[in-house]
Design an enzyme around this catalytic site. Structure first.
Site, mmCIF file in Angstrom:
data_model
loop_
_atom_site.group_PDB
_atom_site.id
_atom_site.type_symbol
_atom_site.label_atom_id
_atom_site.label_comp_id
_atom_site.label_asym_id
_atom_site.label_seq_id
_atom_site.Cartn_x
_atom_site.Cartn_y
_atom_site.Cartn_z
ATOM 1 N N ASP A 188 34.160 35.295 -29.793
ATOM 2 C CA ASP A 188 34.606 36.517 -30.454
ATOM 3 C C ASP A 188 33.864 36.778 -31.759
ATOM 4 O O ASP A 188 33.584 37.923 -32.106
ATOM 5 C CB ASP A 188 36.113 36.445 -30.716
ATOM 6 C CG ASP A 188 36.923 36.633 -29.438
ATOM 7 O OD1 ASP A 188 36.333 37.019 -28.405
ATOM 8 O OD2 ASP A 188 38.149 36.387 -29.480
ATOM 9 N N ASP B 124 51.327 36.065 -48.483
ATOM 10 C CA ASP B 124 49.965 35.528 -48.456
ATOM 11 C C ASP B 124 48.946 36.621 -48.177
ATOM 12 O O ASP B 124 47.758 36.453 -48.448
ATOM 13 C CB ASP B 124 49.837 34.445 -47.376
ATOM 14 C CG ASP B 124 50.515 33.148 -47.765
ATOM 15 O OD1 ASP B 124 50.815 32.974 -48.959
ATOM 16 O OD2 ASP B 124 50.749 32.311 -46.874
ATOM 17 N N ALA C 24 46.237 39.012 -35.902
ATOM 18 C CA ALA C 24 47.568 39.617 -35.980
ATOM 19 C C ALA C 24 48.543 38.927 -35.030
ATOM 20 O O ALA C 24 49.725 38.758 -35.345
ATOM 21 C CB ALA C 24 47.474 41.111 -35.661
#
Length: 302
Positions: free
Chosen positions: A77, A182, A196
């Site tokens: 990726d 964070d 996500a």
């Protein structure tokens, strides 16, 4: 002289990947297609390679793909996202063949590479548009700090792990919630299976036009992910006295976010042109990539 050109983008860090890239280059060249190779961060491995070293090499630039009909990625990726950056700049289709682990962005796997190359040679592929994000960062006075785009996600991240990042989330110019966190992720459907997802967000089917907002380790009563209209505008404002942050686009493009900054996210005006070689449903890809258990499924009665 051929009028067909392909930019080959291999992951150069592993010897098997270089061997696969060499085979792909040979197949393309034998069919009369000119091959260019993106050198990446380790050009020495390409320069020394007995096959790949003979092809024109380019650094990460828009010029690498000028005149090409397609960008072919052999890697995971991360390699795909870097190649998509060049494809997006040149409005070119991009095809990924997975040489890594999960490789969710890749269309096919390594063991089907020869057939994929044949499809490229025969031009027997189609293109679907994938939504992108447009990101701008401004300082406390409204002055532009930086901008960019993303295929997967924007990740706003705290640079000081000894404290929390104080932010206010805004949707369509209205405040929605504030967090000590964070960071905050804003993702496309394509990116919903990436960072996500790891942060607790839902998987969105790629046919769905939407933006996903996922607070990352937020300290708040309302810290659930939000699925937002693709026509909406999203903004994350950092507190004037909070810690410095960084906006990371697709894992490798970085924008500084000082205290008091505003990060705005909208749907990008230009999609990524994603090459498809088959009609496999997204549900099947999801099951295959994540090795989901489906034992006992009977299917609809017909």
């Amino acid at each position: 002289m051929t009028d067909r050109r392909v930019l080959l983008v291999p992951h150069t860090g592993r010897r098997p990947n270089l061997a696969a890239a060499a085979e792909a280059a040979r197949l393309l060249e034998d069919s009369g297609i000119e091959v260019r190779v993106l050198a990446g961060d380790r050009p020495e491995s390409l320069i020394k390679h007995p096959v790949l070293g003979s092809f024109p090499r380019f650094g990460h630039s828009t010029e690498a793909a000028e005149g090409c009909e397609l960008i072919l990625v052999l890697g995971g990726d991360g390699t795909f996202l870097r190649a998509a950056d060049i494809a997006h700049a040149n409005d070119l289709p991009v095809l990924g063949i997975n040489m890594g682990h999960v490789g969710f962005l890749a269309e096919w796997e390594q063991d089907s590479m020869t057939e994929a190359i044949t499809r490229v040679i025969d031009r027997s592929w189609r293109v679907e548009d994938r939504m992108t994000l447009e990101i701008t960062v401004t300082d406390v006075d409204g002055k532009l700090i930086g901008d960019g785009w993303a295929l997967n996600e924007l990740s706003l991240e705290n640079l000081n792990r000894r404290g929390v990042l104080d932010v206010v989330l805004e949707v369509d110019e209205r405040p929605v919630s504030s967090y000590g966190c964070d960071g905050v992720l804003v993702s496309t459907p394509t990116g919903s299976t990436a960072y996500a997802f790891s942060a607790g967000g839902p998987v969105l089917w790629p046919e769905l036009d939407a933006m996903l907002v996922v607070p990352n380790n937020a300290h708040a009563l309302f810290d659930r992910p939000l699925v937002v209209s693709p026509f909406s505008s999203i903004a994350v404002e950092t507190g004037a006295t909070t810690t410095p942050a960084e906006a990371i686009l697709d894992g490798f493009k970085r924008l500084q976010v000082p205290p008091g900054s505003r990060v705005e996210v909208k749907r990008g005006p230009q999609p990524v042109r994603w090459v498809r070689l088959d009609e496999v449903p997204f549900a099947d890809r999801l099951v295959h990539k994540f090795r989901l258990p489906v034992t006992g499924w009977r299917g609809p009665r017909k």
